[in-house]
Design an enzyme around this catalytic site. Structure first.
Site, PDB file in Angstrom:
ATOM      1  N   GLY A   1       0.807  -1.218   0.000  1.00 21.10           N
ATOM      2  CA  GLY A   1       0.000   0.000   0.000  1.00 21.10           C
ATOM      3  C   GLY A   1       0.835   1.259   0.000  1.00 21.10           C
ATOM      4  O   GLY A   1       0.404   2.306  -0.466  1.00 21.10           O
TER       5      GLY A   1
ATOM      6  N   ASP B   1      -0.057  -4.176  12.459  1.00 25.87           N
ATOM      7  CA  ASP B   1      -0.107  -4.883  11.179  1.00 25.87           C
ATOM      8  C   ASP B   1       0.901  -6.030  11.162  1.00 25.87           C
ATOM      9  O   ASP B   1       1.629  -6.221  10.182  1.00 25.87           O
ATOM     10  CB  ASP B   1       0.153  -3.917  10.022  1.00 25.87           C
ATOM     11  CG  ASP B   1      -0.283  -4.499   8.670  1.00 25.87           C
ATOM     12  OD1 ASP B   1      -1.106  -5.434   8.668  1.00 25.87           O
ATOM     13  OD2 ASP B   1       0.203  -4.032   7.631  1.00 25.87           O
TER      14      ASP B   1
END
Length: 540
Positions: A234, A349
């Site tokens: 991302g 994450d």
């Protein structure tokens, strides 16, 4: 016996039975050789000196006593064993009061404000008497010191206060001027204020963080050639490069179309520069030039963990011993983030693709773009934007937007089960009732068939009791209620020491397939016994 503090060789306080290994170097303020225990005869009226407010030593030389003990019983048990050098009487989540003893070297001692342990260090009778007399002398002298201070402190305070106010005014003027000049420089290179001047100033003071020139990185990566591309996420793309001195690097290049890239970039520059641990990927520097924003990391030749455990041809390269070492390394890295670093970091994450492997297959946690800092006694926070990876997010984060250290514990539990099984949590399980790895492992655990989940490529190398222990710890980490999950300190101790583990409760996100195609006859459709539906995630 060498004593190591926080990964660096340095000495324990000399009044606790230790002395410099090299007195000459010590006098020159070189403590790299560390300390050794003073000579003593075992049983010669030895005792213990309490070192307060410490993180416990490395647990590789630690062992649990066989039964619950009081502090005095723990002391006597350690004293009766000549190899026992220290002990802690502590309470571990769900396991009651336990006695943890160390044998041999005491490694990785560090002061800590979150876990305030009282470590009892073994000393001989002479050192014990010396320490006791000094403590009593200090208390007796304390009143005299207080009287002396009271006669001097008032006039000194007035003089010091005036000098301090003048100094603060001078520093404020200097800091304001420096920030203006720095912001002008940031605007000139196109950063447009997305990083505040004081943040970049703080990170640039770090001795190991360098500012790279764009032309240097263009040359190192072959003008960001596709053949040097290592991956994409991302944030943007990652390229392999080689500097003029031969050092290999990984360049993380911010995509111009990334909506969250600027925030991730700022987060990593400001945060990771302050973190140093052998199980965290090292940030070498950054580049902010023209329209480019790049982060430069140490190069990891074996890429990420998922490229091994989910690849049928490469998974055999990781036998059980290496997988267990990787599990321990990841746990130590997370514990450093949660407790041992000067900041308390929630990664948010954690996943197998964010665990990189160096040339010796040692794990290093990466990608701190959405990590958050907790301050003081803060234990939980809330966000308005859930970002992360489906399959690794805890239920309280995915559904209620709340995260804490226990959110990372959940993610670690998923990673642990994936390492053992070689399967993805959110993969497809056509032949089982459960639609997730967590659910499948839970069903097998309840049936007493937990070993059925073990990756077939390590069948000839795994150790039975270690694998079963890892599966049980993994299930403890993914329990639905965050309060039921252990801390990372407890996880590391459970992985390192043989002790009775609590029974896991039902995990979160157990999805099952319907018993027949009609669905409505049996209650209908794919469902979760947690009675939770997740409709939307923001992918990274």
């Amino acid at each position: 016996m060498m004593v190591i503090f926080n990964g660096k060789n340095s000495g324990l306080h000399l009044n606790t039975g230790y002395e410099p290994k090299s007195p000459r170097d010590w006098s020159l303020r070189n403590g790299s050789e560390g300390c050794v225990r003073k000579e003593s005869m075992c049983g010669n009226e030895e005792g213990f000196v309490m070192m307060k407010r410490l993180k416990g030593p490395d647990s590789s030389n630690a062992a649990w006593m066989d039964m619950s003990m009081s502090s005095s019983e723990c002391e006597q048990a350690c004293l009766s064993n000549c190899s026992c050098t220290a002990f802690i009487s502590m309470n571990i989540d769900g396991m009651g009061t336990r006695c943890l003893a160390w044998y041999g070297e005491l490694m990785d001692l560090v002061e800590n404000t979150y876990e305030m342990w009282d470590l009892n260090v073994r000393v001989d009778a002479t050192e014990l008497a010396t320490y006791t007399s000094k403590s009593e002398g200090f208390l007796g002298h304390k009143r005299q010191v207080a009287i002396a201070i009271s006669t001097v402190v008032v006039p000194l305070f007035l003089v010091s206060f005036i000098a301090y106010m003048c100094l603060m005014k001078k520093r404020k003027t200097k800091r304001t001027l420096k920030r203006k000049l720095q912001n002008q420089s940031l605007n000139f290179i196109g950063f447009k204020g997305s990083l505040e001047g004081n943040e970049l100033e703080d990170s640039s003071r770090h001795p190991d963080l360098s500012i790279f020139n764009l032309s240097c990185l263009v040359t190192a990566t072959g003008n960001f050639s596709p053949t040097n591309k290592l991956g994409q996420g991302g944030f943007g793309s990652v390229f392999k490069g080689q500097l003029s001195n031969g050092q290999q690097i990984a360049v993380k290049r911010l995509s111009k179309n990334s909506g969250q890239g600027i925030e991730e970039f700022k987060n990593e520059v400001v945060l990771i520069a302050k973190l140093q641990h052998r199980n965290l990927v090292k940030l070498l520097g950054c580049c902010i030039q023209e329209e480019e924003r790049m982060l430069i990391y140490e190069y990891m030749p074996n890429k990420s963990l998922d490229s091994f455990i989910f690849d049928h041809t490469r998974s055999s390269l990781l036998n059980w011993r290496k997988r267990f070492e990787i599990i321990i390394g990841i746990a130590r890295g997370i514990l450093y983030l949660h407790q041992d670093s000067r900041l308390r970091i929630i990664h948010r994450d954690l996943k197998t693709s964010n665990v990189l492997l160096d040339g010796e297959m040692n794990p290093k946690i990466s990608d701190f773009g959405i990590a958050r800092i907790f301050k003081g006694d803060q234990i939980q926070d809330k966000t308005t934007r859930v970002v992360g990876t489906y399959g690794y997010m805890s239920p309280e984060y995915a559904i209620f937007e709340k995260f804490s250290t226990k959110s990372d514990v959940f993610s670690f539990g998923v990673i642990l089960l994936e390492i053992v099984s070689g399967k993805k949590n959110n993969g497809s399980y056509h032949k089982q009732d459960s639609l997730t790895l967590i659910g499948h492992v839970w069903e097998l655990w309840r049936e007493g068939r937990a070993l059925d989940i073990v990756d077939s490529s390590i069948n000839d190398s795994f150790v039975y009791h270690e694998v079963v222990r890892c599966i049980q710890i993994g299930l403890l980490c993914v329990q639905e209620d965050a309060m039921d999950r252990p801390t990372m300190l407890a996880v590391l101790l459970m992985l390192s020491c043989e002790t009775t583990l609590p029974s896991p409760k039902q995990p979160a996100f157990i999805f099952r397939r319907p018993t027949n195609d009609l669905g409505s006859i049996t209650g209908g459709g794919v469902y979760s016994i947690n009675d939770v539906t997740i409709t939307e995630f923001e992918a990274r």
